[in-house]
Scaffold this motif. Structure first.
Motif, PDB file in Angstrom:
ATOM      1  N   LEU A   1      -4.109  13.644  12.921  1.00 59.25           N
ATOM      2  CA  LEU A   1      -4.945  13.349  14.075  1.00 59.25           C
ATOM      3  C   LEU A   1      -6.211  12.697  13.529  1.00 59.25           C
ATOM      4  N   TRP A   2      -6.216  11.362  13.493  1.00 57.49           N
ATOM      5  CA  TRP A   2      -7.252  10.626  12.782  1.00 57.49           C
ATOM      6  C   TRP A   2      -8.512  10.440  13.625  1.00 57.49           C
ATOM      7  N   PHE A   3      -9.648  10.514  12.934  1.00 55.92           N
ATOM      8  CA  PHE A   3     -10.954  10.276  13.545  1.00 55.92           C
ATOM      9  C   PHE A   3     -11.763   9.449  12.555  1.00 55.92           C
ATOM     10  N   ASP A   4     -12.370   8.343  13.029  1.00 56.19           N
ATOM     11  CA  ASP A   4     -13.167   7.480  12.159  1.00 56.19           C
ATOM     12  C   ASP A   4     -14.640   7.866  12.256  1.00 56.19           C
ATOM     13  N   LEU A   5     -15.166   8.424  11.177  1.00 55.67           N
ATOM     14  CA  LEU A   5     -16.539   8.937  11.173  1.00 55.67           C
ATOM     15  C   LEU A   5     -17.576   7.844  11.351  1.00 55.67           C
ATOM     16  N   LYS A   6     -17.222   6.614  10.982  1.00 49.17           N
ATOM     17  CA  LYS A   6     -18.151   5.502  11.159  1.00 49.17           C
ATOM     18  C   LYS A   6     -18.042   4.914  12.565  1.00 49.17           C
TER      19      LYS A   6
ATOM     20  N   PRO B   1      -8.629   4.034   0.322  1.00 50.87           N
ATOM     21  CA  PRO B   1      -9.697   3.057   0.058  1.00 50.87           C
ATOM     22  C   PRO B   1      -9.826   1.989   1.132  1.00 50.87           C
ATOM     23  N   GLN B   2      -8.747   1.768   1.906  1.00 45.29           N
ATOM     24  CA  GLN B   2      -8.801   0.800   2.991  1.00 45.29           C
ATOM     25  C   GLN B   2      -9.445   1.387   4.248  1.00 45.29           C
ATOM     26  N   GLN B   3      -9.453   2.707   4.359  1.00 45.82           N
ATOM     27  CA  GLN B   3     -10.057   3.378   5.518  1.00 45.82           C
ATOM     28  C   GLN B   3     -10.841   4.601   5.029  1.00 45.82           C
ATOM     29  N   PRO B   4     -11.917   4.366   4.281  1.00 40.39           N
ATOM     30  CA  PRO B   4     -12.632   5.457   3.618  1.00 40.39           C
ATOM     31  C   PRO B   4     -13.394   6.384   4.545  1.00 40.39           C
ATOM     32  N   ASN B   5     -13.553   5.992   5.820  1.00 39.93           N
ATOM     33  CA  ASN B   5     -14.308   6.823   6.760  1.00 39.93           C
ATOM     34  C   ASN B   5     -13.408   7.630   7.691  1.00 39.93           C
ATOM     35  N   ARG B   6     -12.098   7.566   7.462  1.00 39.04           N
ATOM     36  CA  ARG B   6     -11.144   8.227   8.343  1.00 39.04           C
ATOM     37  C   ARG B   6     -10.828   9.637   7.849  1.00 39.04           C
TER      38      ARG B   6
END
Length: 485
Positions: free
Chosen positions: A373-378, A446-451
């Motif tokens: 359950l992904w969430f992007d902190l940025k 590394p492609q989605q470091p804020n996830r």
């Protein structure tokens, strides 16, 4: 321990107070341990140490377990002075049993073990597996990674290779401080400061190469660097202001210079901006007058999509060259934004197209992908606070560029309740900390470091994340009431 050894370790112990001693050994940079079978010859062991440039070799038994260690310190007494046959098995001269530590042990533990056992190398194990070897030299290397050391290395940099080494040291130092619990606000400011110095060094290097003067240009940081909020995973957002009476004739040489700086930054680990917001691209390489016209166009007639793309330019800060030019440009921009309600209204409308990811029941909305359950902190967190703070600053003509400072300054100016403003700031600090923690995790994409996977959050972090999102919601509600009524 004789007097000489005691004095040596007293020196070691005194060197460490300024270094955070609670770094986990598993968090230190790793290199593949040099190993040989215990039945290899002494000659093989010495030759391996020489060829690999290491101060120790670990010897393994027939089951692959750690049987012993041979160090350069052992060579004189056990091999040279003992006149040992070089064809003899290295097992006859190795130290056994081997003193080891676990990945969860700290640099302090390693230092104390070395002092107590009078050794200079300690193998590190994780779940029974050999993952690293920590040497006395490694511990001193950690101490040498300091702001003073990095600043000096940048100041003395003359080649791209020099700056590449420093860039790697900056990232290592930041991760080291992150592991020690340094707060996100201080850490992002430090990263931005060191990256500024590195950029200044590269700009000066390329100015010399091109035969150009720093008095005829200003290198501008945009986005997170412009706000002084760079994290461990950061790409480039920059622009150039140059002096010219004939911009079209002079622009090619400034573009060529800027592209070389962009390429050098890329080589140092700061990727090229995928959106093209870089000084080496024509739209980002303008005279002061041209920049003034471009900002005026955005403010007076920019559409929603254009404003979305232009937002990064409103977080501008001088890094090298004529900072006074940028001060004048910023003053003019703020006077215009404050006097243009339509512009602020459009910014708020664009901002509110990305509501907080909370459902009707107060739960966090993530993107389901298999068991994750992904969430992007940025994108779903800090970006919303950054945008909201930028709008408040532009609406009131505030010169602050940092998100935290913008929120505090604007909050006071608008008379918002102190607890509400403090909630915005606390939310930003928490989300930045969570981003840094995620980026420093070796398992991060590394492609989605804020996830992050919401399923992996501990109960405390989950509660604080929900509270942070509720704080962002109050900010969005205030923007809507103040500017869209």
């Amino acid at each position: 321990m004789d007097t000489t050894e005691h004095d040596e370790w007293t020196r070691v112990l005194r060197a460490y107070p300024s270094m955070a001693l609670e770094t986990g050994l598993g968090d230190l940079p790793r290199r593949e341990p040099v190993t040989l079978p215990a039945d290899a010859s002494v000659r093989d062991a010495l030759q391996t140490m020489s060829e690999r440039g290491v101060g120790s070799v670990l010897l393994l038994d027939t089951q692959g377990g750690l049987a012993g260690i041979l160090t350069r310190h052992d060579v004189l007494e056990r091999i040279a002075l003992a006149d040992t046959d070089l064809a003899a098995p290295v097992a006859t001269v190795m130290t056994q049993p081997v003193a080891t530590l676990q990945a969860h042990d700290t640099t302090h533990d390693a230092m104390m073990l070395m002092a107590a056992r009078r050794i200079r190398h300690v193998p590190v194990l994780q779940d029974g597996r050999l993952i690293n070897v920590i040497s006395e030299r490694d511990l001193f290397a950690l101490q040498r990674l300091s702001i003073k050391h990095l600043g000096s290395a940048i100041a003395h940099g003359r080649t791209l290779a020099d700056f590449q080494r420093v860039a790697a040291d900056i990232r290592a130092y930041a991760r080291h401080l992150m592991a020690q619990g340094v707060q996100a606000r201080q850490l992002t400011a430090l990263i931005s400061r060191l990256n500024d110095q590195l950029t200044q060094g590269l700009v000066e290097m390329e100015l010399r190469t091109a035969g150009l003067s720093a008095d005829a240009m200003c290198w501008v940081a945009l986005g997170s660097e412009g706000r002084g909020e760079q994290t461990l995973a950061t790409d480039q957002d920059n622009a150039l202001v140059f002096a010219s009476d004939d911009p079209d004739a002079d622009r090619p040489q400034w573009l060529a210079f800027a592209r070389r700086v962009n390429e050098a930054l890329d080589a140092c680990g700061y990727p090229l901006c995928t959106g093209g917001v870089m000084a080496g691209n024509p739209p980002c390489c303008l005279t002061a007058a041209e920049w003034g016209q471009r900002f005026a166009s955005w403010i007076d007639a920019g559409g929603p999509q254009e404003l979305l793309q232009a937002s990064v330019f409103f977080d501008l800060r001088a890094v090298a060259g004529r900072a006074d030019w940028l001060d004048a440009l910023r003053t003019a921009v703020l006077e215009r934004t404050r006097a243009t309600p339509r512009f602020i209204r459009q910014l708020v409308q664009v901002h509110l197209e990305h509501p907080v990811a909370l459902n009707w029941f107060g739960g966090i909305e993530g993107r389901r992908e298999g068991p994750h359950l992904w969430f992007d902190l940025k994108l779903q967190g800090t970006a919303l606070l950054v945008e909201g703070a930028r709008i408040l600053a532009l609406a009131r003509g505030l010169p602050a560029t940092g998100t935290r400072e913008r929120l505090l300054t604007a909050g006071r100016a608008m008379g918002a309740p102190v607890p509400e403003v403090e909630g915005w700031v606390a939310a930003f600090d928490f989300l930045q900390t969570l981003r840094l923690t995620r980026q420093s995790d070796s398992s991060a994409d590394p492609q989605q470091p804020n996830r992050i996977d919401l399923n992996t959050l501990n109960p405390v972090d989950e509660r604080v994340l929900k509270a942070s999102l509720r704080a962002i919601k109050t900010l969005q509600q205030r923007l809507q009431l103040d500017y869209l009524r």
